[in-house]
Write an enzyme that holds these catalytic residues in place. Structure first.
Site, short mmCIF file in Angstrom:
data_model
loop_
_atom_site.label_atom_id
_atom_site.label_comp_id
_atom_site.label_asym_id
_atom_site.label_seq_id
_atom_site.Cartn_x
_atom_site.Cartn_y
_atom_site.Cartn_z
N LYS A 92 -3.14 8.35 3.02
CA LYS A 92 -4.40 8.36 3.87
C LYS A 92 -4.15 8.89 5.15
O LYS A 92 -5.08 9.29 5.76
CB LYS A 92 -4.67 6.91 3.78
CG LYS A 92 -5.24 6.24 2.44
CD LYS A 92 -6.42 7.18 1.80
CE LYS A 92 -7.23 6.14 0.66
NZ LYS A 92 -8.25 7.33 -0.09
N TYR A 110 0.68 -1.22 -0.01
CA TYR A 110 0.03 -0.04 -0.02
C TYR A 110 1.00 1.27 0.16
O TYR A 110 0.33 2.22 -0.54
CB TYR A 110 -0.95 -0.30 0.96
CG TYR A 110 -2.18 0.85 1.05
CD1 TYR A 110 -3.06 0.64 -0.05
CD2 TYR A 110 -2.37 2.14 2.04
CE1 TYR A 110 -4.10 1.49 -0.44
CE2 TYR A 110 -3.42 2.86 1.59
CZ TYR A 110 -4.43 2.56 0.58
OH TYR A 110 -5.44 3.56 0.55
O1 0WE Z 1 -6.90 3.07 -1.63
C1 0WE Z 1 -7.12 2.08 -2.25
C2 0WE Z 1 -6.70 1.93 -3.66
C3 0WE Z 1 -5.89 3.26 -4.01
C4 0WE Z 1 -5.11 3.12 -5.48
C5 0WE Z 1 -5.19 1.97 -6.30
C6 0WE Z 1 -4.51 1.96 -7.65
C7 0WE Z 1 -4.34 0.88 -8.65
C8 0WE Z 1 -4.25 1.16 -9.92
C9 0WE Z 1 -4.44 4.00 -5.98
N1 0WE Z 1 -3.65 4.42 -7.09
C10 0WE Z 1 -3.81 3.29 -7.91
N2 0WE Z 1 -3.24 3.24 -9.16
C11 0WE Z 1 -3.46 2.48 -10.11
O2 0WE Z 1 -2.63 2.41 -11.07
N3 0WE Z 1 -7.47 0.91 -1.81
C12 0WE Z 1 -7.83 0.83 -0.33
C13 0WE Z 1 -7.50 -0.39 -2.37
C14 0WE Z 1 -6.07 -0.97 -2.23
O3 0WE Z 1 -5.07 -0.92 -3.32
C15 0WE Z 1 -3.97 -1.37 -2.56
C16 0WE Z 1 -4.29 -2.18 -1.53
C17 0WE Z 1 -5.79 -1.93 -1.06
C18 0WE Z 1 -6.50 -2.61 -0.23
C19 0WE Z 1 -2.67 -1.61 -3.25
C20 0WE Z 1 -1.84 -2.38 -2.54
C21 0WE Z 1 -2.15 -2.97 -1.55
C22 0WE Z 1 -3.27 -3.03 -0.97
#
Ligand code: 0WE
Length: 169
Positions: free
Chosen positions: A76, A69
């Site tokens: 966050k 993350y």
């Molecule tokens: O906040 C999120 C997702 C945030 C996110 C996801 C992406 C994927 C594609 C921000 N930027 C991008 N950029 C991209 O190109 N989450 C809470 C979901 C999430 O994302 C993760 C998680 C979790 C849970 C990424 C890595 C590990 C865990």
């Protein structure tokens, strides 16, 4: 107003956090954190004295290390701090702002994140309610926060994660 917006470069969501470059760091902070502050600045005159309610979405990776993350966890944490400072600023105008810290949810977008299936299974097994939360459950909390039922709630981070965050072992 619902702020549901975040972005980090895919390269910055794997491997070691220590390798995050300045541009990637600033991009994640700009899109995922500063956007809330700027939206609030423009929403404030529209909501002033009308019991406005603002909601943003966050994730447990701000509180604890979640593998991969990385820079989003740092973003966050800054977003959650922003909620508190914005709540202090806008309270005088009757505007509330809170964050929903949602558990991992299976969506079209999340299916693109590697290791998501493992995370969903882990959370389902470990959470007190023994399940993954749904977009519907997050939506119901958003409805509560927008409504008069939450008239005394501001600057808060509400977990909607089947209780996952309270468990230590
Ligand atoms: O906040 C999120 C997702 C945030 C996110 C996801 C992406 C994927 C594609 C921000 N930027 C991008 N950029 C991209 O190109 N989450 C809470 C979901 C999430 O994302 C993760 C998680 C979790 C849970 C990424 C890595 C590990 C865990």
């Amino acid at each position: 107003m619902i702020h549901s917006l975040a972005f980090a470069n895919k390269d910055d969501l794997s491997g070691r956090y220590i390798n995050t470059g300045r541009q990637g760091f600033l991009l994640a902070m700009d899109v995922s954190v500063y956007s809330l502050t700027l939206l609030c600045k423009h929403a404030e005159p529209l909501m002033k004295g009308r019991n406005g309610s603002i909601i943003t979405l966050t994730y447990y990776g701000s509180e604890k290390v979640i593998p991969n993350y990385n820079v989003m966890g740092v973003a966050k944490a800054a977003l959650e701090a922003s909620v508190r400072y914005l709540a202090a600023d806008m309270g005088q105008n009757g505007i509330r702002i809170n964050a929903i810290s949602a558990g991992v949810i299976k969506t079209l977008a999340s299916s693109g994140i590697s290791g998501m299936r493992t995370m969903l299974e882990h959370c389902e097994g470990k959470s007190p309610l023994k399940k993954n939360v749904t977009t519907d459950e997050v939506g119901k909390t958003a409805l509560y926060l927008c409504s008069n039922l939450a008239s005394g709630v501001t600057g808060e981070i509400i977990h909607v994660d089947a209780g996952y965050n309270i468990v230590g072992m």
